[in-house]
Design a protein around this motif. Structure first.
Motif, PDB file in Angstrom:
ATOM      1  N   ASP A   3      -9.466  -8.249 -16.088  1.00 37.87           N
ATOM      2  CA  ASP A   3      -8.051  -7.962 -15.859  1.00 37.87           C
ATOM      3  C   ASP A   3      -7.362  -9.239 -15.369  1.00 37.87           C
ATOM      4  OD1 ASP A   3      -5.580  -7.020 -15.201  1.00 37.87           O
ATOM      5  OD2 ASP A   3      -6.270  -5.531 -13.741  1.00 37.87           O
ATOM      6  N   PRO A   4      -6.329  -9.738 -16.083  1.00 40.77           N
ATOM      7  CA  PRO A   4      -5.698 -11.000 -15.686  1.00 40.77           C
ATOM      8  C   PRO A   4      -4.688 -10.856 -14.556  1.00 40.77           C
ATOM      9  CG  PRO A   4      -4.648 -10.142 -17.650  1.00 40.77           C
ATOM     10  CD  PRO A   4      -5.803  -9.217 -17.351  1.00 40.77           C
ATOM     11  N   SER A   5      -4.358  -9.620 -14.163  1.00 41.93           N
ATOM     12  CA  SER A   5      -3.325  -9.414 -13.153  1.00 41.93           C
ATOM     13  C   SER A   5      -3.867  -9.668 -11.748  1.00 41.93           C
ATOM     14  CB  SER A   5      -2.771  -7.986 -13.244  1.00 41.93           C
ATOM     15  OG  SER A   5      -3.801  -7.049 -12.989  1.00 41.93           O
ATOM     16  N   LEU A   6      -2.937  -9.878 -10.815  1.00 39.99           N
ATOM     17  CA  LEU A   6      -3.291 -10.083  -9.410  1.00 39.99           C
ATOM     18  C   LEU A   6      -3.039  -8.800  -8.630  1.00 39.99           C
ATOM     19  CD1 LEU A   6      -1.743 -13.620  -8.734  1.00 39.99           C
ATOM     20  CD2 LEU A   6      -4.136 -13.069  -9.192  1.00 39.99           C
ATOM     21  N   ASP A   7      -3.896  -8.544  -7.671  1.00 44.11           N
ATOM     22  CA  ASP A   7      -3.756  -7.384  -6.790  1.00 44.11           C
ATOM     23  C   ASP A   7      -2.685  -7.707  -5.737  1.00 44.11           C
ATOM     24  OD1 ASP A   7      -3.956  -5.369  -4.922  1.00 44.11           O
ATOM     25  OD2 ASP A   7      -6.127  -5.477  -4.713  1.00 44.11           O
ATOM     26  N   ILE A   8      -1.583  -6.945  -5.761  1.00 41.58           N
ATOM     27  CA  ILE A   8      -0.471  -7.208  -4.838  1.00 41.58           C
ATOM     28  C   ILE A   8      -0.923  -7.097  -3.383  1.00 41.58           C
ATOM     29  CG2 ILE A   8       1.695  -6.245  -3.945  1.00 41.58           C
ATOM     30  CD1 ILE A   8       2.118  -7.943  -6.338  1.00 41.58           C
ATOM     31  N   LYS A  40     -10.242  -8.385   0.723  1.00 39.94           N
ATOM     32  CA  LYS A  40      -9.141  -8.611  -0.217  1.00 39.94           C
ATOM     33  C   LYS A  40      -8.979 -10.086  -0.530  1.00 39.94           C
ATOM     34  CE  LYS A  40      -6.519  -4.478   1.060  1.00 39.94           C
ATOM     35  NZ  LYS A  40      -5.297  -3.952   1.698  1.00 39.94           N
ATOM     36  N   LEU A  41      -9.122 -10.926   0.503  1.00 39.14           N
ATOM     37  CA  LEU A  41      -9.011 -12.361   0.269  1.00 39.14           C
ATOM     38  C   LEU A  41     -10.128 -12.849  -0.655  1.00 39.14           C
ATOM     39  CD1 LEU A  41      -7.686 -15.108   0.869  1.00 39.14           C
ATOM     40  CD2 LEU A  41      -9.260 -15.308   2.805  1.00 39.14           C
ATOM     41  N   LYS A  42     -11.340 -12.377  -0.421  1.00 41.90           N
ATOM     42  CA  LYS A  42     -12.469 -12.795  -1.264  1.00 41.90           C
ATOM     43  C   LYS A  42     -12.239 -12.408  -2.719  1.00 41.90           C
ATOM     44  CE  LYS A  42     -16.062 -12.697   2.325  1.00 41.90           C
ATOM     45  NZ  LYS A  42     -17.307 -12.025   2.801  1.00 41.90           N
ATOM     46  N   ARG A  43     -11.707 -11.203  -2.935  1.00 39.74           N
ATOM     47  CA  ARG A  43     -11.433 -10.753  -4.297  1.00 39.74           C
ATOM     48  C   ARG A  43     -10.347 -11.612  -4.943  1.00 39.74           C
ATOM     49  NH1 ARG A  43     -11.317  -4.193  -3.167  1.00 39.74           N
ATOM     50  NH2 ARG A  43     -13.589  -3.903  -3.114  1.00 39.74           N
ATOM     51  N   LEU A  44      -9.336 -11.972  -4.155  1.00 40.49           N
ATOM     52  CA  LEU A  44      -8.265 -12.818  -4.686  1.00 40.49           C
ATOM     53  C   LEU A  44      -8.806 -14.202  -5.032  1.00 40.49           C
ATOM     54  CD1 LEU A  44      -5.256 -13.216  -5.329  1.00 40.49           C
ATOM     55  CD2 LEU A  44      -4.926 -13.858  -2.922  1.00 40.49           C
ATOM     56  N   GLU A  45      -9.608 -14.773  -4.137  1.00 39.32           N
ATOM     57  CA  GLU A  45     -10.198 -16.087  -4.403  1.00 39.32           C
ATOM     58  C   GLU A  45     -11.098 -16.053  -5.634  1.00 39.32           C
ATOM     59  OE1 GLU A  45     -10.392 -18.179   0.012  1.00 39.32           O
ATOM     60  OE2 GLU A  45     -12.009 -16.790  -0.562  1.00 39.32           O
ATOM     61  N   LYS A  46     -11.845 -14.957  -5.793  1.00 38.04           N
ATOM     62  CA  LYS A  46     -12.721 -14.827  -6.970  1.00 38.04           C
ATOM     63  C   LYS A  46     -11.888 -14.736  -8.229  1.00 38.04           C
ATOM     64  CE  LYS A  46     -16.470 -12.020  -8.882  1.00 38.04           C
ATOM     65  NZ  LYS A  46     -17.369 -10.848  -8.669  1.00 38.04           N
ATOM     66  N   ARG A  47     -10.785 -13.983  -8.164  1.00 39.48           N
ATOM     67  CA  ARG A  47      -9.910 -13.850  -9.333  1.00 39.48           C
ATOM     68  C   ARG A  47      -9.290 -15.190  -9.718  1.00 39.48           C
ATOM     69  NH1 ARG A  47      -7.847 -14.511 -12.965  1.00 39.48           N
ATOM     70  NH2 ARG A  47      -6.251 -13.447 -14.178  1.00 39.48           N
ATOM     71  N   LEU A  48      -8.882 -15.991  -8.729  1.00 35.97           N
ATOM     72  CA  LEU A  48      -8.250 -17.285  -8.992  1.00 35.97           C
ATOM     73  C   LEU A  48      -9.265 -18.385  -9.259  1.00 35.97           C
ATOM     74  CD1 LEU A  48      -5.447 -17.207  -6.258  1.00 35.97           C
ATOM     75  CD2 LEU A  48      -5.157 -16.847  -8.714  1.00 35.97           C
ATOM     76  N   GLY A  49     -10.485 -18.170  -8.802  1.00 29.88           N
ATOM     77  CA  GLY A  49     -11.520 -19.162  -9.017  1.00 29.88           C
ATOM     78  C   GLY A  49     -11.458 -20.353  -8.087  1.00 29.88           C
ATOM     79  N   VAL A  50     -10.743 -20.195  -6.952  1.00 23.28           N
ATOM     80  CA  VAL A  50     -10.633 -21.283  -5.978  1.00 23.28           C
ATOM     81  C   VAL A  50     -10.680 -20.700  -4.567  1.00 23.28           C
ATOM     82  CG1 VAL A  50      -9.244 -22.782  -7.474  1.00 23.28           C
ATOM     83  CG2 VAL A  50      -8.095 -21.160  -5.941  1.00 23.28           C
ATOM     84  N   ARG A  51     -11.026 -21.555  -3.599  1.00 24.02           N
ATOM     85  CA  ARG A  51     -10.977 -21.147  -2.191  1.00 24.02           C
ATOM     86  C   ARG A  51      -9.567 -21.389  -1.667  1.00 24.02           C
ATOM     87  NH1 ARG A  51     -14.396 -20.070   1.980  1.00 24.02           N
ATOM     88  NH2 ARG A  51     -16.239 -20.470   0.705  1.00 24.02           N
ATOM     89  N   LEU A  52      -8.968 -20.337  -1.098  1.00 20.10           N
ATOM     90  CA  LEU A  52      -7.605 -20.427  -0.587  1.00 20.10           C
ATOM     91  C   LEU A  52      -7.553 -20.730   0.907  1.00 20.10           C
ATOM     92  CD1 LEU A  52      -6.057 -17.325  -2.411  1.00 20.10           C
ATOM     93  CD2 LEU A  52      -5.813 -19.735  -3.056  1.00 20.10           C
ATOM     94  N   VAL A  53      -8.561 -20.275   1.631  1.00 20.50           N
ATOM     95  CA  VAL A  53      -8.572 -20.392   3.093  1.00 20.50           C
ATOM     96  C   VAL A  53      -9.885 -21.019   3.542  1.00 20.50           C
ATOM     97  CG1 VAL A  53      -8.513 -19.128   5.274  1.00 20.50           C
ATOM     98  CG2 VAL A  53      -7.073 -18.391   3.376  1.00 20.50           C
ATOM     99  N   GLU A  54      -9.767 -22.019   4.423  1.00 19.73           N
ATOM    100  CA  GLU A  54     -10.946 -22.638   5.034  1.00 19.73           C
ATOM    101  C   GLU A  54     -11.178 -21.975   6.386  1.00 19.73           C
ATOM    102  OE1 GLU A  54     -12.767 -24.587   3.449  1.00 19.73           O
ATOM    103  OE2 GLU A  54     -11.494 -25.343   1.834  1.00 19.73           O
ATOM    104  N   ARG A  55     -12.364 -21.459   6.598  1.00 17.33           N
ATOM    105  CA  ARG A  55     -12.678 -20.741   7.829  1.00 17.33           C
ATOM    106  C   ARG A  55     -13.596 -21.589   8.704  1.00 17.33           C
ATOM    107  NH1 ARG A  55     -13.117 -18.140   3.257  1.00 17.33           N
ATOM    108  NH2 ARG A  55     -12.155 -16.117   2.851  1.00 17.33           N
ATOM    109  N   THR A  56     -13.242 -21.722   9.974  1.00 13.48           N
ATOM    110  CA  THR A  56     -14.098 -22.371  10.959  1.00 13.48           C
ATOM    111  C   THR A  56     -14.221 -21.420  12.144  1.00 13.48           C
ATOM    112  OG1 THR A  56     -12.294 -23.452  12.192  1.00 13.48           O
ATOM    113  CG2 THR A  56     -13.160 -24.610  10.248  1.00 13.48           C
ATOM    114  N   HIS A  80       8.182  -8.336  -6.444  1.00 14.26           N
ATOM    115  CA  HIS A  80       7.594  -6.999  -6.442  1.00 14.26           C
ATOM    116  C   HIS A  80       8.441  -6.039  -5.623  1.00 14.26           C
ATOM    117  CE1 HIS A  80       4.920  -3.943  -4.587  1.00 14.26           C
ATOM    118  NE2 HIS A  80       4.416  -3.850  -5.803  1.00 14.26           N
ATOM    119  N   ASP A  81       8.831  -6.470  -4.403  1.00 13.79           N
ATOM    120  CA  ASP A  81       9.606  -5.595  -3.522  1.00 13.79           C
ATOM    121  C   ASP A  81      11.006  -5.352  -4.073  1.00 13.79           C
ATOM    122  OD1 ASP A  81       7.417  -5.503  -1.885  1.00 13.79           O
ATOM    123  OD2 ASP A  81       8.166  -6.981  -0.448  1.00 13.79           O
TER     124      ASP A  81
END
Length: 285
Positions: A3-8, A40-56, A80-81
């Motif tokens: 599915d190419p769409s993004l989860d809102i 949700k963040l992990k799913r979004l990052e997987k969908r985009l194929g990149v890491r969005l947030v660096e966690r320390t 969307h809104d």
């Protein structure tokens, strides 16, 4: 087929993490758990194929990809809104009261957070004492009120607990042998009552030298050198000094900040949750 769409909801979770710099506060703002936001963040990052947030262990910050995606994510949420509004969701109004002791100098930024949560929500904000706002809430003149703890009531939702301390102008000196000069809010005021009761219990003589109609007026009296006031640290302008230890004054307790509301769901509730999370972020500093 993928599915190419993004989860809102996932995009919204990412934006909240970026705004608050915290998974916990992001979860609070969308009324869910930290683990759900993380998933949700992990799913979004997987969908985009990149890491969005660096966690320390201590910090949460956006990656280069996250910084680049953030503006587009916000634009997507706004579109969307707006689409939901155009397609039949009438503009809603939220009548909100905020205690003068709670609002503070961060209020413009907090209102901006609410507007970012739902730009189509008409927000009607009233600033007054906690007692006055609770009376209006009980008369159904307000949909919600964010106030200091009111003794005798247990119907509020805990937003946060805020520290109080004794403040005076930098370099201010108490004249030996004289009662402690106090700058206070006008009655009825829970912080005023707490301060006076705490001094009485500790056997510290005091006298009122200034009574103001708002926190800003009390802070001005403090900075003018009139005396000491019990206030939250974030309420004081730069240059105010915590004089409690120097003067041997009794320690003040942390005061709960409560949300009273009959709203349980929908767009107004989402905006209230975002505001509550923002208040927690401000108090934690």
């Amino acid at each position: 087929m993928i599915d190419p769409s993004l989860d809102i909801d996932a995009v919204r979770a990412f934006v909240r993490i970026a705004e608050f710099g915290s998974f916990t506060l992001a979860a609070d703002s969308v009324h869910t758990t930290q683990s759900a936001v993380s998933l949700k963040l992990k799913r979004l990052e997987k969908r985009l194929g990149v890491r969005l947030v660096e966690r320390t262990p201590r910090h949460v910050q956006l990656s280069a990809h996250g910084v680049a995606f953030l503006e587009h994510a916000r634009g997507l949420l706004e579109a969307h809104d707006r689409a939901l509004t155009v397609c039949g969701n009438a503009r809603q109004r939220l009548a909100l009261g905020i205690s003068d002791h709670v609002a503070g100098p961060e209020l413009p930024a907090l209102i901006a957070r609410m507007n970012a949560q739902d730009a189509q929500l008409l927000i009607d904000i009233r600033i007054a004492t906690s007692g006055d706002l609770l009376q209006r809430f009980d008369r159904r003149e307000l949909d919600a009120a964010i106030v200091r703890l009111d003794t005798g009531r247990d119907d509020g939702e805990l937003v946060t607990e805020e520290p109080l301390a004794w403040f005076a102008a930098s370099g201010w000196q108490h004249r030996a042998g004289e009662p402690l000069p106090l700058a206070t809010m006008a009655e009825p005021c829970g912080v005023r009552a707490l301060a006076e009761q705490t001094l009485d219990a500790a056997g510290v003589p005091w006298k009122e030298v200034f009574v103001g109609g708002g926190v800003a007026a009390v802070a001005a009296a403090v900075m003018a050198g009139l005396g000491v006031a019990a206030l939250a640290p974030r309420m004081l302008p730069f240059g105010a000094e915590n004089v409690g230890r120097r003067l041997g004054l009794p320690e003040l307790p942390r005061l709960p900040v409560l949300l009273h509301t009959r709203i349980r769901a929908g767009r107004p509730r989402n905006a209230l949750d975002a505001l509550a999370a923002a208040f927690r972020s401000v108090v934690r500093g």
